[in-house]
Design an enzyme around this catalytic site. Structure first.
Site, PDB file in Angstrom:
ATOM      1  CB  CYS A  38      -1.050   9.337  11.812  1.00  0.00           C
ATOM      2  SG  CYS A  38      -1.250  10.718  12.905  1.00  0.00           S
ATOM      3  CG  ASN A  75      -0.339  -0.508   2.463  1.00  0.00           C
ATOM      4  OD1 ASN A  75       0.218  -1.607   2.507  1.00  0.00           O
ATOM      5  ND2 ASN A  75      -0.396   0.288   3.515  1.00  0.00           N
ATOM      6  CB  SER A  89     -10.759  -4.160   0.283  1.00  0.00           C
ATOM      7  OG  SER A  89     -11.489  -3.084   0.826  1.00  0.00           O
ATOM      8  CB  ALA A  90     -15.819  -3.018  -2.196  1.00  0.00           C
TER       9      ALA A  90
HETATM   10  N1  PLP Z   1      -4.596  -4.622   3.215  1.00  0.00           N
HETATM   11  C1  PLP Z   1      -4.002  -3.601   2.593  1.00  0.00           C
HETATM   12  C2  PLP Z   1      -2.731  -3.829   1.843  1.00  0.00           C
HETATM   13  C3  PLP Z   1      -4.552  -2.317   2.658  1.00  0.00           C
HETATM   14  O1  PLP Z   1      -3.950  -1.291   2.044  1.00  0.00           O
HETATM   15  C4  PLP Z   1      -5.757  -2.125   3.401  1.00  0.00           C
HETATM   16  C5  PLP Z   1      -6.347  -0.784   3.539  1.00  0.00           C
HETATM   17  O2  PLP Z   1      -5.675   0.219   3.503  1.00  0.00           O
HETATM   18  C6  PLP Z   1      -6.346  -3.238   4.013  1.00  0.00           C
HETATM   19  C7  PLP Z   1      -5.734  -4.475   3.900  1.00  0.00           C
HETATM   20  C8  PLP Z   1      -7.608  -3.109   4.792  1.00  0.00           C
HETATM   21  O3  PLP Z   1      -8.741  -3.068   3.955  1.00  0.00           O
HETATM   22  P1  PLP Z   1     -10.113  -2.424   4.459  1.00  0.00           P
HETATM   23  O4  PLP Z   1      -9.919  -0.942   4.495  1.00  0.00           O
HETATM   24  O5  PLP Z   1     -11.134  -2.846   3.441  1.00  0.00           O
HETATM   25  O6  PLP Z   1     -10.400  -3.013   5.804  1.00  0.00           O
END
Ligand code: PLP
Length: 365
Positions: free
Chosen positions: A310, A140, A188-189
């Site tokens: 943060c 991310n 994730s949507a």
């Molecule tokens: N995994 C990764 C790599 C993410 O970037 C995120 C959200 O930022 C998540 C999991 C969590 O997903 P959700 O926001 O749908 O709970």
């Protein structure tokens, strides 16, 4: 903020019009998908149509999709529900993986943020206890892509199960569940143009899983609770639209990086030497405070993110960048720019205009 520039698509991306329409339509459908009457069957149709679209996005079977409240829950379901007490995860995983259970064994990454496959092999070999390996497809913060299929092959030789968090990859690059050859995949949507608060865990045939949220027998007993029909329908529509628009993002990101490199002495781009998502750029600028830069850009109507976590009002340097070997001060200078399906060439030019102004202001100070 109508003319503001949004360059924080890895945090969340705007809801696609088709997804909003599908969510609205599902909201006017009366009925609980578990009811046997006509209303219930109508609701079930929405649910199963969305399941097919989400499965198609990743080349999976609809019967392997378990809808959840998002990526966080899907990660927790795989890790807590798979029946393996020994869990190995990379140092750059999302907190929803790293905090899913205590005593997770951490796999190191190199300077590009990519896991060391030999270390995985070695670590798996230190115990005969059956394990789960959890490895994200794309990071991310940096966009770095992990060698998931290779890691899965190693894991399998050791009898381990494999979970892949593909939350950031799905909708940005092709994700093909059968080729990754993992047991569990999270999506994730809201990262691909659907609503927030809905996601899915994709299961391979025969993957062992026990539900964590218990109650009614929804989602084949793997995730209890009346289904979030509007969210799930929006997810389905977003998945369909996202798969149609995958290759659009590379050019503006590469142009942005070329300009930033030309303008900014000493700038480093995290994971630039690795395979990376086409939309993500994590810039480290010596001496810069990412937190104040993000605020200055926000005042100028350009939304970015600091590549740092943060917590309780205190900005801590990103654990991802620290795991990659960046010093605390360097990691605190990281800003993340993430493009998305609404990004235009003009947005990138407005970012660059602001970047030039910021550099000039700092040079004059
Ligand atoms: N995994 C990764 C790599 C993410 O970037 C995120 C959200 O930022 C998540 C999991 C969590 O997903 P959700 O926001 O749908 O709970």
């Amino acid at each position: 903020m109508t003319d503001a520039v949004y360059l924080d698509h890895n945090a969340t991306t705007p809801v696609r019009p088709g997804a909003a329409r599908a969510a609205m339509a599902a909201m006017s459908q009366v009925g609980n998908a578990s009811s046997v009457h006509g209303f219930g069957r109508g609701a079930r149709r929405y649910l199963e149509e969305a399941r097919e679209k989400v499965a198609a996005l990743v080349g999976a079977q609809p019967s392997g999709i378990v809808f959840t409240s998002g990526g966080t829950e899907a990660n927790g379901l795989a890790i807590r529900g798979c029946g393996r007490r020994r869990v190995l995860a990379s140092a750059v995983e999302h907190p929803s993986v790293l905090k899913a259970r205590p005593n997770i064994e951490i796999l190191p990454v190199d300077g590009e943020g990519v896991i060391d496959l030999r270390a995985l092999d070695r670590l798996l070999g230190t115990s005969s206890e059956p394990a789960l390996v959890s490895l994200m497809l794309a990071n991310n913060e940096t966009g770095a892509i992990q060698p998931v299929a290779e890691a899965a092959a190693i894991a399998r030789r050791h009898g381990a199960l494999v979970h892949c968090d593909a939350v950031q990859a799905a909708g940005k690059i092709p994700v093909h569940f059968p080729t990754l050859a993992v047991d569990f995949l999270t999506i994730s949507a809201h990262k691909l143009g659907g609503p927030a608060g809905v996601g899915a865990l994709v299961l391979a045939e025969g993957a062992p899983l026990a539900g964590v949220v218990t109650g009614g027998g929804q989602e084949r007993g793997l995730r209890a609770g009346t289904e979030n029909l509007p969210g799930i329908s929006g997810f389905g529509a977003a998945a369909l639209e996202a798969s149609a628009g995958l290759a659009r993002l590379e050019m503006p990101r590469d142009h942005l990086e070329a300009e930033v490199r030309a303008l900014t002495p000493g700038v480093r781009i995290a994971s630039a030497g690795a395979a990376r998502l086409p939309n993500t750029s994590c810039l480290l600028v010596p001496g810069l405070s990412a937190a104040s830069l993000v605020m200055a850009f926000d005042l100028a109507g350009v939304a970015l993110s600091a590549g740092s976590a943060c917590a309780s009002g205190k900005t801590a340097a990103s654990p991802v960048l620290k795991a990659m070997g960046f010093a605390e001060a360097e990691a605190a200078s990281a800003v993340r720019i993430s493009l998305g399906w609404t990004t235009t060439a003009e947005d990138v030019e407005r970012f660059l205009l602001r970047w030039r102004a910021e550099l000039a202001r700092r040079a004059a100070a």
